[in-house]
Design a protein around this motif. Structure first.
Motif, PDB file in Angstrom:
ATOM      1  N   LYS A 441      27.473  47.581  51.557  1.00 42.89           N
ATOM      2  CA  LYS A 441      27.799  47.537  52.977  1.00 42.89           C
ATOM      3  C   LYS A 441      27.623  46.136  53.546  1.00 42.89           C
ATOM      4  O   LYS A 441      28.452  45.656  54.327  1.00 42.89           O
ATOM      5  N   LYS A 442      26.577  45.470  53.131  1.00 38.67           N
ATOM      6  CA  LYS A 442      26.285  44.119  53.619  1.00 38.67           C
ATOM      7  C   LYS A 442      27.384  43.138  53.201  1.00 38.67           C
ATOM      8  O   LYS A 442      27.783  42.264  53.978  1.00 38.67           O
ATOM      9  N   ASN A 443      27.871  43.294  51.975  1.00 36.58           N
ATOM     10  CA  ASN A 443      28.873  42.359  51.447  1.00 36.58           C
ATOM     11  C   ASN A 443      30.298  42.883  51.563  1.00 36.58           C
ATOM     12  O   ASN A 443      31.232  42.268  51.036  1.00 36.58           O
ATOM     13  N   LYS A 444      30.469  44.045  52.235  1.00 38.43           N
ATOM     14  CA  LYS A 444      31.780  44.640  52.470  1.00 38.43           C
ATOM     15  C   LYS A 444      32.549  44.837  51.162  1.00 38.43           C
ATOM     16  O   LYS A 444      33.696  44.405  51.008  1.00 38.43           O
ATOM     17  N   VAL A 445      31.896  45.510  50.229  1.00 38.73           N
ATOM     18  CA  VAL A 445      32.481  45.784  48.920  1.00 38.73           C
ATOM     19  C   VAL A 445      32.610  47.289  48.748  1.00 38.73           C
ATOM     20  O   VAL A 445      31.664  48.036  49.032  1.00 38.73           O
ATOM     21  N   ASN A 446      33.768  47.729  48.296  1.00 39.55           N
ATOM     22  CA  ASN A 446      34.001  49.151  48.011  1.00 39.55           C
ATOM     23  C   ASN A 446      33.969  49.357  46.499  1.00 39.55           C
ATOM     24  O   ASN A 446      34.890  48.928  45.791  1.00 39.55           O
ATOM     25  N   PRO A 447      32.932  50.009  45.950  1.00 40.37           N
ATOM     26  CA  PRO A 447      32.843  50.146  44.496  1.00 40.37           C
ATOM     27  C   PRO A 447      33.937  51.012  43.885  1.00 40.37           C
ATOM     28  O   PRO A 447      34.189  50.937  42.692  1.00 40.37           O
ATOM     29  N   ALA A 448      34.580  51.865  44.691  1.00 35.71           N
ATOM     30  CA  ALA A 448      35.631  52.742  44.151  1.00 35.71           C
ATOM     31  C   ALA A 448      37.023  52.136  44.277  1.00 35.71           C
ATOM     32  O   ALA A 448      38.005  52.745  43.842  1.00 35.71           O
ATOM     33  N   ALA A 449      37.128  50.927  44.835  1.00 33.84           N
ATOM     34  CA  ALA A 449      38.438  50.334  45.065  1.00 33.84           C
ATOM     35  C   ALA A 449      39.199  50.088  43.774  1.00 33.84           C
ATOM     36  O   ALA A 449      40.423  50.129  43.738  1.00 33.84           O
ATOM     37  N   GLY A 450      38.464  49.811  42.708  1.00 31.52           N
ATOM     38  CA  GLY A 450      39.126  49.521  41.443  1.00 31.52           C
ATOM     39  C   GLY A 450      39.795  50.726  40.817  1.00 31.52           C
ATOM     40  O   GLY A 450      40.630  50.581  39.923  1.00 31.52           O
ATOM     41  N   CYS A 451      39.422  51.926  41.279  1.00 37.17           N
ATOM     42  CA  CYS A 451      39.976  53.140  40.665  1.00 37.17           C
ATOM     43  C   CYS A 451      41.302  53.566  41.286  1.00 37.17           C
ATOM     44  O   CYS A 451      42.084  54.261  40.640  1.00 37.17           O
ATOM     45  N   LEU A 452      41.548  53.189  42.552  1.00 40.41           N
ATOM     46  CA  LEU A 452      42.717  53.697  43.255  1.00 40.41           C
ATOM     47  C   LEU A 452      44.032  53.339  42.573  1.00 40.41           C
ATOM     48  O   LEU A 452      44.885  54.214  42.384  1.00 40.41           O
TER      49      LEU A 452
END
Length: 623
Positions: A441-452
C-alpha cells in the motif's frame, strides 16, 4: 515477485496444463446408440402421412434379414436409377429420378488431402452406398389421398424440362399419379451451394385433396469420418425463431419416443423462421423453408434401419378440383465458408452464420475469426495473418501488460524489504502478511497485477484454438515451406532432421510424432524458456524445478496441436518477451538474461538456499 504471486501464476499454468492433457487423453467416447425394435413404416401427422424411406422397411445392413440390401458400393448405387447431372463451378453430381433425391454431390473446390491426385470431397451419397446421405422433398398424404398417391422414395420421375442442372439452367421433374393429381418439382442451384426447390401439385380430380409439403435429410448410420472430439459439434444443427440448437448424434438416438412420429425424436413446433439439418467438421446439409410460414422441425432416429433424419413439415394444403398449389424451400449442401454463409444470412436465411460451431466463447471466437479472415484477405498468407492477429491482440492488452510488468519491476525493488519482513516476523504468518500489505500500500504496488494478462490469455488461447480447429478457412491453409496446412500438426520431425535426411517423418498424431517433435514445437519451447529467463529462478527448490521443466513440457504437449495455434503461441511469447524486456529497462532495470540462463545450470548449495534472496539479484541491474 512474492511467494503468493508466484504460487498464483504457477497454479494457473498448471490448471491450464491439466485441462489440456485431460481432454487430450480422455476425449468424449464415440456415440454407439443401441438398436431398438422397429416402428411403423410411415408416420401419420394431423391427417397426413410422411412416406418412409426404403431403408425403414428393410433390416439394418449386415443383419440376416437385410443381407440382400447390403451396400453395393457407391458406383453401383449411382447406376441403379436414371439420373440428371449437376454441374457448376462449385459442385458436381446428380439427382436420382427414382424418388427425385439429391443424393450425389461433390464439392469441386475441396480435396480430401493435400496430395495433387487426391479425390474431391464427397458430401452426399445415394442409398446403397457405404455412407448414404441425401435429401428428399415431397408431399405427405392427407385426407382424400392414399399414401401411394403422393410421390415417394420409389417414384420414378420424368425429366420434363432442362437437361443438366446448372447455375442458369434449372430442371423440372414431373409425375402423374394416375388418380387425377400431377406433381412437378423444379430445382435450381446458385453459384455457391444453395438449391431452390419449388414443388407444385395440380388437382385434375373431381374432389379436393389434402397434403402437406415436407423436406427430409437422411444420414444412414454415423458418418464414416466422425471426429468425436470435445471441441467440435457433430450431429444436428437447427435454428428455430432465433434460438440455436446443437444436438449430438447420440442425443437424437436416445431421445424419448415421440407419439406422433412413432420413434425417438426431437421435435420443435411453431417455427416461423429457421432451418434444420446435419453438420460435421467442415460441411453441412440444411433444409430451409421459406420464412414467414409456420412449419415443424423434427430430428428422428430409426433404430431398425440405423438412420438419422432431419425433417421440415409445412401445414397441410387443401387443393380443390381444378386448382394448383405451389410451395418453395431451399436446401444448402456445401462447405461452411464464412463469407458464403454471411451472404446467405444477408439474403434472408436467419442467423445462418451460427451454423459454424463458435462454441461458448462465441463473443470472442466470432470477432477473432473476423479479424483473422480480413488479415488473411489483406496479406494473402494465413500464417502471417495469425502473427498479425497476435500483434493486434498484444497491442490491445498492452495497457494491462504495462501495468503488470511495472508492478513486477517494483516488486523486485521491494525484495530486500520483503526479506527483512520475513525475518522479523519469523513464524508469525499473520504479522508477515500485514507487514507486506502495508508495504504494498505504501509503495502503490499490486501483487496480483502480474496475473491479469495471463488470465486474459487463457480464454483468448481457447478461442483461437476453436477458430483454427473448426473454420474451413484454416483447412489446408499454407504458411511456408513444409507448413501447408495450418489446421494440422507440424509435419516436420527431428527424427529426419526436419527433412534433411532421406526418410519420412512419423505420421502426425502418432506416438512417435509426439516424441520426435517438429520445428514449430521446438521454437515454442525455446521462446517460452527465454521469456521465463527474464526473471531469476524462484528460490524455492520445488518451484524452481517446476518452472525449469514447464517450457519443455508445453513443447511436447502442444506439439500435436494445429500448427497455426503453435505459430500464435510462438509469436505471443516473442512479443511478450520483447515487451517485458523493454518495460523493465524503462523502469531502471536491465534483466540479466544470460546470467539467469547460466544460473539455471548451477546447483545452489542447500546451506545457501535460505539466504539466496538476501544476496544481490542476478535478474536485474541498475542502469
Amino acid at each position: 515477485m512474492d511467494e503468493q504471486n508466484k504460487n498464483l501464476i504457477l497454479a494457473t499454468a498448471l490448471s491450464f496444463a491439466v485441462i489440456l492433457v485431460w481432454f487430450l487423453l480422455f476425449p468424449p467416447p464415440e456415440a454407439d446408440p443401441a438398436l431398438e425394435p422397429g416402428t411403423e413404416t410411415s408416420q401419420t401427422i394431423e391427417g397426413t402421412s410422411v412416406p418412409a424411406s426404403a431403408a425403414e422397411t428393410a433390416a439394418a445392413p449386415g443383419t440376416e434379414d437385410g443381407e440382400g440390401a447390403a451396400p453395393e458400393g457407391r458406383r453401383a448405387a449411382l447406376a441403379a436409377a436414371p439420373r440428371v447431372a449437376i454441374a457448376t463451378d462449385k459442385v458436381s453430381g446428380s439427382i436420382s429420378l427414382m424418388g427425385g433425391r439429391i443424393d450425389d454431390l461433390k464439392l469441386n473446390d475441396y480435396q480430401t488431402t493435400l496430395d495433387a491426385d487426391a479425390e474431391i470431397v464427397t458430401l452426399l451419397s445415394p442409398e446403397g452406398s457405404s455412407d448414404a446421405y441425401y435429401a428428399l422433398h415431397g408431399w405427405a398424404a392427407g385426407s382424400g389421398l392414399a399414401p401411394d398417391a403422393v410421390p415417394g422414395v420409389d417414384t420414378l420421375w420424368t425429366l420434363s424440362e432442362g437437361e443438366t442442372l446448372g447455375v442458369d439452367s434449372p430442371v423440372t421433374l414431373s409425375w402423374d399419379n394416375g388418380a387425377g393429381q400431377v406433381f412437378t418439382r423444379t430445382i435450381s442451384v446458385d453459384d455457391e451451394y444453395m438449391f431452390d426447390i419449388t414443388q407444385s401439385v395440380t388437382n385434375n380430380g373431381e374432389g379436393a385433396v389434402n397434403l402437406a409439403p415436407f423436406g427430409m435429410i437422411a444420414q444412414h448410420g454415423l458418418p464414416e469420418d466422425l471426429k468425436s472430439f470435445f471441441i467440435l459439434h457433430e450431429g444436428a444443427v437447427a435454428m428455430a425463431n432465433g434460438e440455436l440448437s446443437e444436438v449430438d448424434w447420440d442425443d437424437i438416438a436416445e431421445a424419448d419416443v415421440n407419439s406422433t412420429w412413432g420413434r425417438p425424436a426431437v421435435v420443435t413446433e411453431g417455427v416461423t423462421e429457421g432451418w434444420v439439418g446435419f453438420t460435421d467438421h467442415y460441411w453441412q446439409a440444411v433444409l430451409i423453408p421459406d420464412a414467414g410460414e409456420t412449419f415443424e422441425q423434427a430430428l428422428t432416429y430409426d433404430p431398425r434401419a440405423d438412420t438419422y433424419r432431419a425433417f421440415t413439415r409445412q401445414p397441410t394444403r387443401s387443393v380443390a378440383a381444378g386448382e394448383s398449389v405451389s410451395t418453395s424451400s431451399k436446401f444448402f449442401a456445401g462447405a461452411k465458408e464464412w463469407e458464403t454463409l454471411q451472404d446467405y444470412q444477408a439474403s434472408g436465411v436467419a442467423k445462418f452464420i451460427d451454423s459454424i460451431d463458435w462454441g461458448w466463447f462465441f463473443f470472442l471466437t466470432k470477432p477473432i475469426f473476423w479479424l483473422l479472415h480480413n488479415l488473411n484477405q489483406l496479406i494473402g498468407n494465413m500464417g502471417v495473418a495469425i502473427i498479425g492477429l497476435t500483434l493486434l491482440i498484444k497491442a490491445l492488452l498492452f495497457p494491462l501488460a504495462y501495468k503488470s510488468y511495472v508492478s513486477m519491476a517494483r516488486m523486485k525493488e521491494l525484495q530486500p524489504e520483503m526479506e527483512k519482513l520475513k525475518k522479523d516476523a519469523g513464524d508469525d504468518r499473520q504479522k508477515m502478511q500485514q507487514g507486506m500489505m502495508e508495504l504494498y500500500k505504501k509503495n502503490k504496488v499490486n501483487p496480483a497485477a502480474g496475473c491479469l494478462p495471463i488470465l486474459l490469455q487463457i480464454p483468448i488461447f481457447f478461442s483461437l484454438y476453436k477458430v483454427i480447429f473448426v473454420t474451413i478457412e484454416l483447412r489446408h491453409a499454407p504458411f511456408f515451406g513444409p507448413f501447408q496446412d495450418l489446421s494440422a500438426p507440424d509435419p516436420t520431425s527431428i527424427m529426419n532432421l526436419w527433412g534433411l535426411l532421406p526418410y519420412a517423418a512419423p505420421e502426425p498424431g502418432s506416438m512417435l510424432a509426439l516424441v520426435f517433435i517438429g520445428i514449430l514445437p521446438l521454437l515454442l519451447g525455446i521462446s517460452m524458456y527465454l521469456q521465463q529467463k527474464l526473471n531469476p529462478a524462484p528460490t524455492d527448490p520445488t518451484q524452481q524445478m517446476i518452472f525449469a521443466w514447464m517450457p519443455w513440457v508445453f513443447m511436447f504437449m502442444l506439439g500435436g496441436f494445429a500448427s497455426g495455434l503453435v505459430v500464435y503461441w510462438i509469436a505471443n511469447n516473442t512479443i511478450t518477451f520483447t515487451q517485458q524486456y523493454l518495460i523493465m529497462r524503462s523502469q531502471g532495470y536491465k534483466p540479466d538474461l544470460w546470467g539467469n540462463i547460466a544460473g539455471g545450470f548451477k546447483r545452489t548449495p542447500k546451506g545457501d538456499a535460505a539466504n539466496a534472496d538476501s544476496k544481490p539479484k542476478s535478474g536485474k541491474s541498475k542502469k
